[in-house]
Scaffold this active site. Structure first.
Site, PDB file in Angstrom:
ATOM      1  N   LYS A 141      43.113 -35.772 -98.108  1.00  8.31           N
ATOM      2  CA  LYS A 141      42.214 -34.606 -98.013  1.00  8.31           C
ATOM      3  C   LYS A 141      42.308 -33.974 -96.620  1.00  8.31           C
ATOM      4  O   LYS A 141      41.422 -34.129 -95.782  1.00  8.31           O
ATOM      5  CB  LYS A 141      40.773 -35.020 -98.348  1.00  8.31           C
ATOM      6  N   GLU A 169      45.551 -28.699-110.403  1.00 10.68           N
ATOM      7  CA  GLU A 169      44.114 -28.707-110.121  1.00 10.68           C
ATOM      8  C   GLU A 169      43.699 -27.321-109.655  1.00 10.68           C
ATOM      9  O   GLU A 169      44.532 -26.435-109.492  1.00 10.68           O
ATOM     10  CB  GLU A 169      43.760 -29.769-109.070  1.00 10.68           C
TER      11      GLU A 169
END
Ligand code: PDD
Length: 288
Positions: A152, A184
């Site tokens: 992330k 995504e």
């Protein structure tokens, strides 16, 4: 900075300061190389949702990038709680960023930098949310990100371009695709429902393993839904019975249009609404 919020108190390297006084070096590696990782944790009723899982993912992100493992989880919890208190946050998020720190500009990782740790609050209506009530529209766009989306990092320029392109086209968000398979959303995980089966892509290095996604998996199981971990194509998504996204900020939000295809009657689907309700109930059990 557009004045979205009254002057907040933010956290920077052990101190609580007014946002206007929080200053970081121009040599910080977050600034020069996007060499930083982050977490966005939901706040409901003035408490943290799923905090432990965010910490687990943060540690993993840091490990993958060989950051000094000097962060103390107890301390992170403490300043998250303190920020909630200092800013009277009832509902919204806390953004936490950990940068490798300050060093002379050099591509090689510097040795023994001190991490730059910052955090701030954002007030948001998450439970009673207009987008969730109406559902959102998405476009699909080629996924041109790097191949370590499981970490992330704050390297978010491409998702930012994708979302902006979606808005330019009159949609709300973008689903990123590789070889016509949906990976995504720009900042959320993508799901579809066909018949009674829920589909979500398997997690690997190409997408982020969402904390909300994991929670939804257990909620879905409790509700007796079948979940298949398999990537789906743009066309399978466009012709799905229901579609939705999950993240710390959207929880479960229905997708009612994909490209020019309306999903069923263009309203949030029954299963999606049920999952959203059950997720919120479950999230409230994790408050910390
Ligand atoms: N984004 N995929 C991507 C690319 C994301 O950026 C996010 C979260 C998710 C969902 O993860 P989680 O359920 O743990 O929030 C999936 C945050 C909310 C953001 O960047 O603001």
């Amino acid at each position: 900075l557009k004045k979205l919020y009254p002057m907040r108190t933010v956290y920077l390297n052990g101190e609580y300061v007014l946002e206007k006084d929080a200053k970081v070096s121009i040599f910080d590696r977050a600034f020069l190389f996007a060499d930083a990782v982050y977490e966005v944790t939901t706040v409901l009723k003035g408490k943290l949702v799923d905090f432990d899982n965010h910490m687990k993912r943060l540690k993993r992100s840091m490990k993958e990038l060989h950051f000094e493992p000097t962060l103390n989880e107890k301390n992170i919890l403490k300043f998250h709680r303190e920020l909630i208190k200092l800013n009277n946050l009832e509902e919204g998020v806390i953004y936490l960023q950990v940068s490798r720190g300050v060093a002379e500009r050099d591509f090689a990782f510097p040795k023994e930098t001190e991490l730059t740790v910052s955090a701030f609050t954002q007030k948001k209506d998450l439970v009673e949310n207009k987008s969730a009530q109406k559902g959102i529209s998405v476009i699909t766009i080629e996924d041109l990100r790097w191949k370590r989306c499981d970490i992330k990092t704050i390297q978010l320029l491409y998702p930012s371009m994708a979302k902006s392109e979606a808005l330019r086209q009159g949609a709300d968000d973008a689903w990123m695709t590789q070889n016509n398979y949906v990976m995504e959303g720009s900042s959320n995980n993508a799901w579809i429902i066909r018949g009674k089966t829920i589909y979500t892509r398997q997690t690997d290095n190409l997408i982020l393993s969402g904390v909300t996604r994991a929670a939804i998996l257990s909620v879905a199981e409790e509700l007796g839904y079948k979940v298949i971990f398999k990537q789906f194509t743009t066309q399978e998504a466009e012709s799905a019975d229901e579609a939705f996204v999950t993240s710390a900020t959207t929880f479960v939000t229905a997708v009612v249009k994909i490209n020019n295809h309306r999903i069923k009657d263009g309203k949030p689907g029954v299963f999606t609404q049920e999952l959203r309700k059950a997720y919120i109930k479950q999230a409230l059990k994790t408050l910390k």
